[in-house]
Each structure stands twice: as C-alpha cells, then as structure tokens.
Design a protein around this motif. Structure first.
Motif, PDB file in Angstrom:
ATOM      1  N   PHE A  83      48.916  22.721   8.692  1.00 17.83           N
ATOM      2  CA  PHE A  83      49.720  21.505   8.662  1.00 17.83           C
ATOM      3  C   PHE A  83      49.393  20.571   9.826  1.00 17.83           C
ATOM      4  CE2 PHE A  83      52.208  24.839  10.755  1.00 17.83           C
ATOM      5  CZ  PHE A  83      52.577  24.240  11.945  1.00 17.83           C
ATOM      6  N   PHE A  84      48.487  20.967  10.733  1.00 16.48           N
ATOM      7  CA  PHE A  84      48.010  20.082  11.798  1.00 16.48           C
ATOM      8  C   PHE A  84      47.007  19.088  11.187  1.00 16.48           C
ATOM      9  CE2 PHE A  84      48.561  22.218  16.207  1.00 16.48           C
ATOM     10  CZ  PHE A  84      49.824  22.684  15.867  1.00 16.48           C
ATOM     11  N   THR A  85      47.101  17.829  11.583  1.00 15.26           N
ATOM     12  CA  THR A  85      46.174  16.800  11.123  1.00 15.26           C
ATOM     13  C   THR A  85      45.418  16.233  12.318  1.00 15.26           C
ATOM     14  OG1 THR A  85      47.659  16.178   9.317  1.00 15.26           O
ATOM     15  CG2 THR A  85      45.965  14.579   9.929  1.00 15.26           C
ATOM     16  N   TYR A 142      45.713  16.774  17.667  1.00 15.96           N
ATOM     17  CA  TYR A 142      46.299  16.953  16.341  1.00 15.96           C
ATOM     18  C   TYR A 142      47.709  16.364  16.292  1.00 15.96           C
ATOM     19  CZ  TYR A 142      42.565  20.357  15.609  1.00 15.96           C
ATOM     20  OH  TYR A 142      41.332  20.961  15.497  1.00 15.96           O
ATOM     21  N   PHE A 200      51.446  16.695  14.005  1.00 17.80           N
ATOM     22  CA  PHE A 200      52.199  17.429  12.991  1.00 17.80           C
ATOM     23  C   PHE A 200      53.655  16.966  12.989  1.00 17.80           C
ATOM     24  CE2 PHE A 200      52.696  20.071  16.789  1.00 17.80           C
ATOM     25  CZ  PHE A 200      54.035  20.420  16.769  1.00 17.80           C
ATOM     26  N   ASN A 201      54.303  17.149  11.855  1.00 19.81           N
ATOM     27  CA  ASN A 201      55.730  16.895  11.713  1.00 19.81           C
ATOM     28  C   ASN A 201      56.478  18.215  11.826  1.00 19.81           C
ATOM     29  OD1 ASN A 201      56.622  14.158  11.265  1.00 19.81           O
ATOM     30  ND2 ASN A 201      55.358  14.150   9.408  1.00 19.81           N
ATOM     31  N   MET A 227      56.593  20.305   8.828  1.00 20.22           N
ATOM     32  CA  MET A 227      55.312  20.904   8.441  1.00 20.22           C
ATOM     33  C   MET A 227      54.709  20.281   7.188  1.00 20.22           C
ATOM     34  SD  MET A 227      55.435  24.949   9.489  1.00 20.22           S
ATOM     35  CE  MET A 227      56.767  25.455   8.415  1.00 20.22           C
ATOM     36  N   LYS A 233      52.100  17.945   5.737  1.00 25.81           N
ATOM     37  CA  LYS A 233      50.848  17.365   6.220  1.00 25.81           C
ATOM     38  C   LYS A 233      50.791  15.881   5.878  1.00 25.81           C
ATOM     39  CE  LYS A 233      45.915  18.500   6.507  1.00 25.81           C
ATOM     40  NZ  LYS A 233      45.919  18.875   7.914  1.00 25.81           N
TER      41      LYS A 233
END
Length: 291
Positions: free
Chosen positions: A189-191, A213, A215-216, A219, A221
């Motif tokens: 879920f890391f962008t 990275y 992330f929310n 989680m 994406k």
C-alpha cells in the motif's frame, strides 16, 4: 475500512474498560455469538487496542487504548458505541488535524466515506456532544475525543511505518503520511513519491540508499501526481534540515510551465507548508528578475 470500528468492537472495548475477560465471558456478558466476539478480538488485536494473555483479553497498555479508556471513563453511560462506529474514526482523525475546525468541503475531500455518510456521522457527533458546527466548520468539541483520535492515528501511523523494515523517517498530516526509508521491501500500500517520483520526471539529484513513499492510514493505495510528489518532498525536507530544498527549487524553476501552481498552493495548505512554498517561489521570482 480497517481503521474504523464496528459497533461490536466498541462494545468489546467498553466492556474491557471494566477489566479483563475471556472471549467466552465477553460473549456471555454482551449476549453475542462467540464467532462475532472472535472476529472483533482479531480486529482489535490488529489495531493494537487489546492484548491477549493466554485466554484473557484486556485493554492494551498502548497510548491509544488508554486514551479510549479515558474517553469511556469521562462518559461511562453515554453509549459511545452508537456514534464511534461506522465511519467515525475516518472522520475524527481528519477533524483532529484541523485546529480551528474543517470546512465541510475540505473534510469531504479527505475522508473515505460518501457525503451522506459523512453528514449522518457528523450529526451523531453533534448529538453526542463530541463535535460541533460553528460558522459552517465542523470541529471536535470534546477534549477526550480529540485526544483519542490523535493518539489512535499516531499509533496506526507508527504501526504502518514499522512494516518497512529499515531506518525510517516519517511525518503524518491527518490520514496522509510520507516516509523516507532505506528498507529493501515495503508494504504494497506504499506508493512511490517525493524525490524518487520527481527524479523520474527530470529532477537532477543523486540517488541515495533512501526512497520516498506515501501511504494513507486506511491503507488504500493512491496514485501520485507531480504536484503531490513535489509537496511530499518539500514536507520531508522540512524535517531533515531542508537538505533537498535547493534541488526542489531547481525542479520547480525548470518545470514552471508544466506544474499546476494552483494545485501546488492547495496542497501546500493541506500539508501546512505554505510558507516554505511561498519563500521558494519568491526566491525564484527574484532570480528571474535579476537575470
């Protein structure tokens, strides 16, 4: 969405505020099926809200669990499970990030639920005295609710960052977080964002062993545009001695015709780096004037 609580999860937490219990005793005391309680326990363990010692379940000693107990103790007969479930935590975490309250359009832009659900949840907050609406802005009005929302978000942030096994530096703004890490593997879920994303767009910088990275906390994406990648890099450099400020200024100068300046201003406000962006733009304007 995993960061929210179901009503049965809140009911279990309320019962555990009175003392530890076995899953069977919880099911009996709450009049629920064992399968329902087992699912709730599994979810609460994943959120770090409870601890398990043999067959005994108790509230965790973690800060967010103890903040929940303080909230419960402040209103023991208020049936908080009726308004702290559903999309409540999604909304409260965002609200807690606005010191002077949130414009409802801005709130709707950051929460994951629909507008009708948001308004229904806010109405429940208002009725419970957990939040209020002043001049079209919603704000948390109960200090214990605010403390729990902030503590819960901080704990989730730390839990999710720790999934990147490396040396990590991270900062959270409401539900959004950016992390710089030297971990070789990161959660799905890391962008990719920040310096890494900008280098693919022509940023002139030397690659280090660290990667950026986004992330929310929920989680989910998300794809990252150039403006948001730039803002994430600017946000990170504010907590790292502004080491990337020069290369970011050069990137902005080189791509002024491509970057959406209005979008940059909007994001700078969301991430609380308006002054840093304004200073950078003023410096670039001066350089252009003097040639």
């Amino acid at each position: 969405m995993w960061l929210n609580f179901s009503e049965i999860e809140v009911v279990v937490l309320v019962r555990l505020c009175e003392g530890s219990a076995s899953p069977g005793n919880l099911a009996q005391a709450l009049g629920k099926k064992n399968s329902f309680i087992s699912r709730a326990i599994g979810k609460l363990l994943g959120k770090g809200m409870i601890a398990k010692n043999g067959h005994e379940i108790s509230l965790s000693n973690a800060g967010h669990a103890q903040s929940f107990k303080k909230l419960y103790d402040s209103r023991p007969n208020a049936k908080i499970e009726t308004w702290l479930c559903g999309s409540a935590m999604d909304i409260l975490i965002v609200l807690a990030g606005f010191e002077s309250g949130a414009n409802l359009d801005a709130l709707a832009g950051e929460v994951a639920c629909s507008k009708p659900t948001m308004f229904k949840t806010l109405k429940a907050f208002y009725s419970a005295g957990a939040a209020s609406k002043v001049e079209g802005r919603a704000q948390i009005s109960d200090s214990f609710v605010r403390e729990f929302a902030e503590s819960y978000a901080n704990s989730l942030h730390q839990m999710l960052v720790s999934k990147a096994k490396g040396h990590n530096v991270s900062i959270r703004v409401r539900k959004r977080a950016v992390v710089r890490t030297d971990a070789k593997e990161v959660p799905e879920f890391f962008t990719e964002t920040g310096i890494n994303a900008l280098m693919k767009l022509g940023l002139d910088a030397m690659k280090t062993s660290y990667d950026d990275y986004f992330f929310n906390l929920d989680m989910e994406k998300k794809s990252i545009g150039a403006e948001e990648a730039f803002m994430h890099a600017l946000l990170l450099t504010t907590i790292q001695q502004h080491q990337d400020k020069t290369v970011l200024a050069l990137f902005m100068h080189k791509n002024r015709g491509k970057l959406n300046i209005g979008r940059l201003r909007e994001l700078a406000k969301q991430y609380h780096v308006e002054n840093e962006l304004a200073t950078m733009r003023q410096a670039l304007d001066y350089v252009e004037k003097v040639g």
